[in-house]
Design a protein around this motif. Sequence first.
Motif, PDB file in Angstrom:
ATOM      1  N   ASP A 124      42.678  23.978  51.154  1.00  0.00           N
ATOM      2  CA  ASP A 124      42.438  23.853  49.557  1.00  0.00           C
ATOM      3  C   ASP A 124      41.633  24.964  49.001  1.00  0.00           C
ATOM      4  OD1 ASP A 124      41.079  22.071  47.650  1.00  0.00           O
ATOM      5  OD2 ASP A 124      39.060  23.324  48.316  1.00  0.00           O
ATOM      6  N   ASP A 125      41.375  26.145  49.917  1.00  0.00           N
ATOM      7  CA  ASP A 125      40.892  27.418  49.344  1.00  0.00           C
ATOM      8  C   ASP A 125      41.330  28.297  50.101  1.00  0.00           C
ATOM      9  OD1 ASP A 125      39.490  26.748  46.767  1.00  0.00           O
ATOM     10  OD2 ASP A 125      38.016  26.000  48.123  1.00  0.00           O
ATOM     11  N   MET A 126      41.588  29.738  49.730  1.00  0.00           N
ATOM     12  CA  MET A 126      42.052  30.515  50.475  1.00  0.00           C
ATOM     13  C   MET A 126      40.729  31.207  51.555  1.00  0.00           C
ATOM     14  SD  MET A 126      44.165  33.223  48.240  1.00  0.00           S
ATOM     15  CE  MET A 126      45.619  32.515  47.387  1.00  0.00           C
ATOM     16  N   PRO A 127      40.992  31.242  53.053  1.00  0.00           N
ATOM     17  CA  PRO A 127      39.724  31.460  53.953  1.00  0.00           C
ATOM     18  C   PRO A 127      39.247  32.843  53.606  1.00  0.00           C
ATOM     19  CG  PRO A 127      41.961  31.516  55.116  1.00  0.00           C
ATOM     20  CD  PRO A 127      42.226  31.047  53.489  1.00  0.00           C
ATOM     21  N   ARG A 128      38.230  33.067  53.765  1.00  0.00           N
ATOM     22  CA  ARG A 128      37.390  34.525  53.759  1.00  0.00           C
ATOM     23  C   ARG A 128      38.143  35.469  54.387  1.00  0.00           C
ATOM     24  NH1 ARG A 128      31.188  33.021  53.131  1.00  0.00           N
ATOM     25  NH2 ARG A 128      31.059  31.848  51.423  1.00  0.00           N
ATOM     26  N   GLY A 129      38.359  36.713  54.024  1.00  0.00           N
ATOM     27  CA  GLY A 129      38.880  37.835  54.852  1.00  0.00           C
ATOM     28  C   GLY A 129      40.187  37.534  55.137  1.00  0.00           C
ATOM     29  N   ARG A 130      41.058  36.676  54.573  1.00  0.00           N
ATOM     30  CA  ARG A 130      42.456  36.614  55.059  1.00  0.00           C
ATOM     31  C   ARG A 130      43.001  35.614  53.856  1.00  0.00           C
ATOM     32  NH1 ARG A 130      45.260  36.993  59.356  1.00  0.00           N
ATOM     33  NH2 ARG A 130      47.570  36.067  59.408  1.00  0.00           N
ATOM     34  N   LYS A 131      43.973  36.028  53.378  1.00  0.00           N
ATOM     35  CA  LYS A 131      44.585  35.410  52.010  1.00  0.00           C
ATOM     36  C   LYS A 131      45.955  34.589  52.514  1.00  0.00           C
ATOM     37  CE  LYS A 131      42.026  38.149  49.438  1.00  0.00           C
ATOM     38  NZ  LYS A 131      41.569  38.981  50.220  1.00  0.00           N
TER      39      LYS A 131
ATOM     40  N   GLN B 121      55.969  36.715  53.400  1.00  0.00           N
ATOM     41  CA  GLN B 121      57.231  36.978  53.184  1.00  0.00           C
ATOM     42  C   GLN B 121      58.127  35.915  52.279  1.00  0.00           C
ATOM     43  OE1 GLN B 121      58.613  36.218  57.216  1.00  0.00           O
ATOM     44  NE2 GLN B 121      57.215  37.879  57.983  1.00  0.00           N
ATOM     45  N   LEU B 122      57.429  34.779  52.164  1.00  0.00           N
ATOM     46  CA  LEU B 122      58.169  33.868  51.061  1.00  0.00           C
ATOM     47  C   LEU B 122      57.503  34.201  49.754  1.00  0.00           C
ATOM     48  CD1 LEU B 122      57.330  30.138  52.828  1.00  0.00           C
ATOM     49  CD2 LEU B 122      59.495  31.125  52.079  1.00  0.00           C
ATOM     50  N   LEU B 123      56.279  34.635  49.552  1.00  0.00           N
ATOM     51  CA  LEU B 123      55.900  35.141  48.344  1.00  0.00           C
ATOM     52  C   LEU B 123      56.773  36.373  47.896  1.00  0.00           C
ATOM     53  CD1 LEU B 123      52.252  35.180  48.727  1.00  0.00           C
ATOM     54  CD2 LEU B 123      53.389  33.761  47.203  1.00  0.00           C
TER      55      LEU B 123
ATOM     56  N   ARG C 142      49.461  38.937  39.295  1.00  0.00           N
ATOM     57  CA  ARG C 142      49.424  37.350  39.239  1.00  0.00           C
ATOM     58  C   ARG C 142      48.317  36.694  39.717  1.00  0.00           C
ATOM     59  NH1 ARG C 142      55.035  34.263  39.767  1.00  0.00           N
ATOM     60  NH2 ARG C 142      56.522  35.903  38.859  1.00  0.00           N
ATOM     61  N   SER C 143      47.461  37.667  40.528  1.00  0.00           N
ATOM     62  CA  SER C 143      46.251  37.014  41.273  1.00  0.00           C
ATOM     63  C   SER C 143      45.175  37.693  40.505  1.00  0.00           C
ATOM     64  CB  SER C 143      46.084  37.536  42.580  1.00  0.00           C
ATOM     65  OG  SER C 143      46.101  38.901  42.910  1.00  0.00           O
ATOM     66  N   ASN C 144      45.282  38.397  39.376  1.00  0.00           N
ATOM     67  CA  ASN C 144      44.208  39.139  38.401  1.00  0.00           C
ATOM     68  C   ASN C 144      43.380  39.919  39.510  1.00  0.00           C
ATOM     69  OD1 ASN C 144      42.798  39.743  36.378  1.00  0.00           O
ATOM     70  ND2 ASN C 144      41.773  37.799  36.172  1.00  0.00           N
TER      71      ASN C 144
ATOM     72  N   MET D 264      51.649  28.272  46.948  1.00  0.00           N
ATOM     73  CA  MET D 264      50.720  29.570  46.910  1.00  0.00           C
ATOM     74  C   MET D 264      50.694  30.376  45.653  1.00  0.00           C
ATOM     75  SD  MET D 264      52.193  31.244  50.616  1.00  0.00           S
ATOM     76  CE  MET D 264      54.028  30.707  50.236  1.00  0.00           C
ATOM     77  N   PHE D 265      51.769  30.030  44.762  1.00  0.00           N
ATOM     78  CA  PHE D 265      51.858  30.657  43.404  1.00  0.00           C
ATOM     79  C   PHE D 265      50.530  29.926  42.640  1.00  0.00           C
ATOM     80  CE2 PHE D 265      55.817  32.898  43.828  1.00  0.00           C
ATOM     81  CZ  PHE D 265      55.321  34.109  43.794  1.00  0.00           C
ATOM     82  N   ALA D 266      50.582  28.750  42.772  1.00  0.00           N
ATOM     83  CA  ALA D 266      49.433  27.826  42.128  1.00  0.00           C
ATOM     84  C   ALA D 266      47.952  28.458  42.520  1.00  0.00           C
ATOM     85  CB  ALA D 266      49.680  26.282  42.356  1.00  0.00           C
ATOM     86  N   LYS D 267      47.900  28.760  43.861  1.00  0.00           N
ATOM     87  CA  LYS D 267      46.643  29.135  44.246  1.00  0.00           C
ATOM     88  C   LYS D 267      46.343  30.610  43.737  1.00  0.00           C
ATOM     89  CE  LYS D 267      45.870  26.793  48.605  1.00  0.00           C
ATOM     90  NZ  LYS D 267      45.558  26.791  50.212  1.00  0.00           N
ATOM     91  N   LEU D 268      47.249  31.374  43.712  1.00  0.00           N
ATOM     92  CA  LEU D 268      47.199  32.792  42.854  1.00  0.00           C
ATOM     93  C   LEU D 268      46.660  32.537  41.760  1.00  0.00           C
ATOM     94  CD1 LEU D 268      50.042  34.900  44.299  1.00  0.00           C
ATOM     95  CD2 LEU D 268      47.856  35.019  45.087  1.00  0.00           C
ATOM     96  N   LYS D 269      47.476  31.510  40.884  1.00  0.00           N
ATOM     97  CA  LYS D 269      46.807  31.448  39.498  1.00  0.00           C
ATOM     98  C   LYS D 269      45.318  30.975  39.494  1.00  0.00           C
ATOM     99  CE  LYS D 269      48.106  28.732  35.278  1.00  0.00           C
ATOM    100  NZ  LYS D 269      49.137  27.911  34.728  1.00  0.00           N
ATOM    101  N   HIS D 270      45.070  29.987  40.379  1.00  0.00           N
ATOM    102  CA  HIS D 270      43.759  29.650  40.047  1.00  0.00           C
ATOM    103  C   HIS D 270      42.584  30.689  40.573  1.00  0.00           C
ATOM    104  CE1 HIS D 270      40.505  26.641  41.324  1.00  0.00           C
ATOM    105  NE2 HIS D 270      40.373  27.058  42.241  1.00  0.00           N
TER     106      HIS D 270
END
Length: 216
Positions: free
Chosen positions: A41-48, A55-57, A79-81, A135-141
Motif C-alpha cells: 500500500d505504501d513504500m516501506p521506510r528506508g527502502r523504495k 530494473q523494470l522502472l 517523476r517522484s518530485n 510502481m509509476f502510480a506510487k511514484l506519482k502519489h
Amino acid sequence: MRHDFLHPHSKFRHALQAMGRGHGDGSHHRGGGRRGSGGGDDMPRGRKFSSDDLQLLLLALLAEEPRHGYELIKALEVRSNGFYTPSPGMIYPALTYLEELGYATVEMDGSRKRYAISDSGRQYLETHRERVDMMFAKLKHFALKMDSVRRAFSGEESDEGQDGRSWIPELLQARHAIKRALYSRSDAAPGEQLRIAQILAKAVAEIENAQEQKDR
C-alpha cells in the motif's frame, strides 16, 4: 540542549524520513533485493524498490527513449518530485545486469554510455506492465505528498481537494474504511474471501472505467 525541533528545515527532514525518504535501500543488482516491494500500500521506510522493481522502472524509461545513466537517475527524481533518487551505485549495476540479460543495449556517446531497450527487453517489460504501472502510480502519489509537505512547511495555504494534488477527506475516510473492513475479516473462510475479492474487483473496474471515460 538541542533545538532542532524548532527549525523548519529539521521538521521538513523528519517529515521526509517519516515518508520513507532515507536511502537505506539494499543492493539493486542481480536480484539481490527483496522481491515485490512495489505491491504494497505504501513504500516501506528506508527502502523504495527491490532490485527487480528498479530494473523494470529502468526498462520502462528506456522504452520511452535511450538515456544515459545520470538521465535515468534524474528521470526517477523528477517523476517522484525528489522522493526517489537512486544513487549511481544502484543504477549502473542494474543497467549492467539488464545488458547482460539482453534486455538493454549500450552504445558509446563520447566517453559515456547510452542505454536503449532491446526487443527482448520490451517483451519482458510488457509481461510485467501491470506491475510497472503500479510502481509509476506510487511514484506519482508520493510526488504529490512531497509537494504537499513542501507547501505546508513553506507556509502556503492548503488547496487540498481543489486541484487534485491531495486526496479529499471523504476519499481518505473511504480508504481507511476499506482497510478496517479487510482487517476485521482476516480470518474469513475461503468462500467469504472470494466474495470480498469480487466486491473489490467490481469497485476497481468502476474506478478505472470512470478514468478511461474522463481521458477520452
